[in-house]
Design an enzyme around this catalytic site. Sequence first.
Site, mmCIF file in Angstrom:
data_model
loop_
_atom_site.group_PDB
_atom_site.id
_atom_site.type_symbol
_atom_site.label_atom_id
_atom_site.label_comp_id
_atom_site.label_asym_id
_atom_site.label_seq_id
_atom_site.Cartn_x
_atom_site.Cartn_y
_atom_site.Cartn_z
ATOM 1 N N HIS A 58 0.837 -1.204 0.000
ATOM 2 C CA HIS A 58 0.000 0.000 0.000
ATOM 3 C C HIS A 58 0.868 1.249 0.000
ATOM 4 O O HIS A 58 1.723 1.410 0.866
ATOM 5 C CB HIS A 58 -0.929 -0.010 1.219
ATOM 6 C CG HIS A 58 -2.124 -0.897 1.027
ATOM 7 N ND1 HIS A 58 -3.260 -0.794 1.775
ATOM 8 C CD2 HIS A 58 -2.351 -1.890 0.138
ATOM 9 C CE1 HIS A 58 -4.155 -1.693 1.360
ATOM 10 N NE2 HIS A 58 -3.603 -2.376 0.375
ATOM 11 N N TYR A 89 -9.149 5.283 7.603
ATOM 12 C CA TYR A 89 -9.278 5.598 9.027
ATOM 13 C C TYR A 89 -10.306 6.731 9.116
ATOM 14 O O TYR A 89 -10.105 7.785 8.513
ATOM 15 C CB TYR A 89 -7.951 6.089 9.607
ATOM 16 C CG TYR A 89 -6.906 5.008 9.779
ATOM 17 C CD1 TYR A 89 -6.123 4.572 8.715
ATOM 18 C CD2 TYR A 89 -6.688 4.432 11.039
ATOM 19 C CE1 TYR A 89 -5.153 3.591 8.888
ATOM 20 C CE2 TYR A 89 -5.719 3.444 11.222
ATOM 21 C CZ TYR A 89 -4.959 3.036 10.140
ATOM 22 O OH TYR A 89 -4.004 2.064 10.315
ATOM 23 N N PRO A 131 -4.374 0.108 18.781
ATOM 24 C CA PRO A 131 -4.122 -0.322 17.400
ATOM 25 C C PRO A 131 -4.198 0.781 16.349
ATOM 26 O O PRO A 131 -3.915 0.534 15.185
ATOM 27 C CB PRO A 131 -5.218 -1.368 17.162
ATOM 28 C CG PRO A 131 -6.292 -1.023 18.132
ATOM 29 C CD PRO A 131 -5.634 -0.427 19.319
ATOM 30 N N LYS A 191 0.947 -0.209 15.110
ATOM 31 C CA LYS A 191 2.338 -0.286 15.547
ATOM 32 C C LYS A 191 2.685 -1.519 16.389
ATOM 33 O O LYS A 191 3.867 -1.820 16.589
ATOM 34 C CB LYS A 191 2.696 0.980 16.369
ATOM 35 C CG LYS A 191 2.770 2.232 15.532
ATOM 36 C CD LYS A 191 4.060 2.307 14.741
ATOM 37 C CE LYS A 191 3.978 3.190 13.532
ATOM 38 N NZ LYS A 191 3.716 2.502 12.274
ATOM 39 N N TYR A 244 3.751 6.524 10.269
ATOM 40 C CA TYR A 244 2.946 5.368 9.863
ATOM 41 C C TYR A 244 3.795 4.303 9.184
ATOM 42 O O TYR A 244 3.639 3.108 9.460
ATOM 43 C CB TYR A 244 1.791 5.815 8.948
ATOM 44 C CG TYR A 244 0.746 4.740 8.793
ATOM 45 C CD1 TYR A 244 -0.271 4.586 9.727
ATOM 46 C CD2 TYR A 244 0.792 3.850 7.721
ATOM 47 C CE1 TYR A 244 -1.220 3.585 9.601
ATOM 48 C CE2 TYR A 244 -0.153 2.836 7.583
ATOM 49 C CZ TYR A 244 -1.156 2.709 8.528
ATOM 50 O OH TYR A 244 -2.086 1.710 8.405
HETATM 51 C C1 PHB Z 1 -6.011 -4.548 10.774
HETATM 52 O O1 PHB Z 1 -6.077 -4.765 9.547
HETATM 53 O O2 PHB Z 1 -6.340 -5.420 11.594
HETATM 54 C C2 PHB Z 1 -5.551 -3.230 11.231
HETATM 55 C C3 PHB Z 1 -5.051 -2.327 10.309
HETATM 56 C C4 PHB Z 1 -4.630 -1.075 10.731
HETATM 57 C C5 PHB Z 1 -4.699 -0.748 12.060
HETATM 58 C C6 PHB Z 1 -5.185 -1.656 12.994
HETATM 59 C C7 PHB Z 1 -5.607 -2.911 12.577
HETATM 60 O O3 PHB Z 1 -4.304 0.495 12.466
#
Ligand code: PHB
Length: 394
Positions: free
Chosen positions: A72, A201, A293, A297, A385
């Site tokens: 990505h 997000y 989450p 990280k 990130y």
């Molecule tokens: C996930 O795909 O489980 C996932 C992706 C990004 C995050 C947290 C969890 O920030």
Amino acid sequence: MKTAIAIIGAGPSGLLLGQLLHNAGIENVILERKSGEYVLSRVRAGILEQGMVDLLREAKVDKRMNEEGLIHDGIEISVDNKSTRIDLKGLTGGSTVMVYGQTELTRDLMEARAAAGAVTIYEAKNVQPHDLKTDKPYVTYVKDGQEHRLDCEYVIGCDGYHGVARQCIPSDVLKTYERVYPFGWLGILAEVPPVNDELIYASHERGFALCSMRSQTRSRYYIQVSSEDTVEQWSDDRFWEELKRRLPADVAERMVTGPSFEKSIAPLRSFVAEPMQYGRLFLAGDAAHIVPPTGAKGLNLAASDVSTLYRILLKVFKEGRTDLIPKYSEICLRRIWKAERFSWWMTTMMHRFDEFDDFTRRIHAAEFDYFINSEAGRRTIAENYVGLPYEPIE
Ligand code: PHB
Ligand code: APR
């Protein structure tokens, strides 16, 4: 039994460290409390930083990841239904992330370990390290009702937040730092194509939401829920409806829904234990730190601990560099605290906190608006990130 390195825990930290050490000719045994099937049944994270991808390549467990992982170049951030793209690649001079599930990665690591013939003892009960301040530490455990002893040179606690290793550091030496957030994430897995090519997000007055994926045909979605909520209160229909309300209209419209085959609620916590080394014991991964989450990280910090520890142990075993042992903790903690900061900040900016007053909400909204709409702000988000650099071990 005798080995060079006793590793407690067969999660990603223990398995990856074990593989790297094994490849370098440093013998190790992993003691895991649960069965292999149980470890693989836990649904966890899915985003790998470039540094972790490189480490997996170095460990030679990259075959399936190279074939199936999705690279990505960016992420979308939606604030009150308005979307902005963070061009991770463009803003960081070429860095990207890879979508590859922790469960798949763990399976690859377990298979590589079995193929290499390295020893893992599953369902090892009452694992207990001893004599960590001497040069002859050992670990005792019970397997099939019988007590065993594993003599070793170093003990590595890769046994997660609820493990035994951290508890071996005396309370007058160990200092912990913690923040518990007043909400959780309800997550589902569904066999439906992801709504977007990149992760979304979303910050919304009803709460946070995240659109993630495991493959082109499997989606992982999350919504912020109250800490008191239970999975039973969230039917699939209720979940999809709430998720869509927190996303831009065009995204909600094109979302493909379907039955979930996994649904769970995870609490959000920030936690750091210092120091991460005591005598001949080292902590790595969730045993030493937890992040919420939101910044993706957790798994990546486990990888940077493992990278640092592996490089230090290589120099200890091959060059007698025991002077590096007390440096492990400070090297790891510099990177950990920056990831803690980023995860805390993303969490604070993007979630609904009922206890915040209106003034605080407006200040946070202004701060996030500034970051999203300034190139400098977007670059700061992108750099964090994709993952901050690993410190070299000299
Ligand atoms: C996930 O795909 O489980 C996932 C992706 C990004 C995050 C947290 C969890 O920030
Ligand atoms: N004895 C033996 N094994 C133990 C003990 C114990 N007393 N306590 C815990 N374990 C095992 C757990 O069963 C688990 O398999 O240690 C392992 C720890 O694995 P994780 O919790 O996955 O931690 P870690 O390997 O550090 O992985 C990093 O990144 O995505 C995040 O939190 C997520 O799991 C993830 C983590």
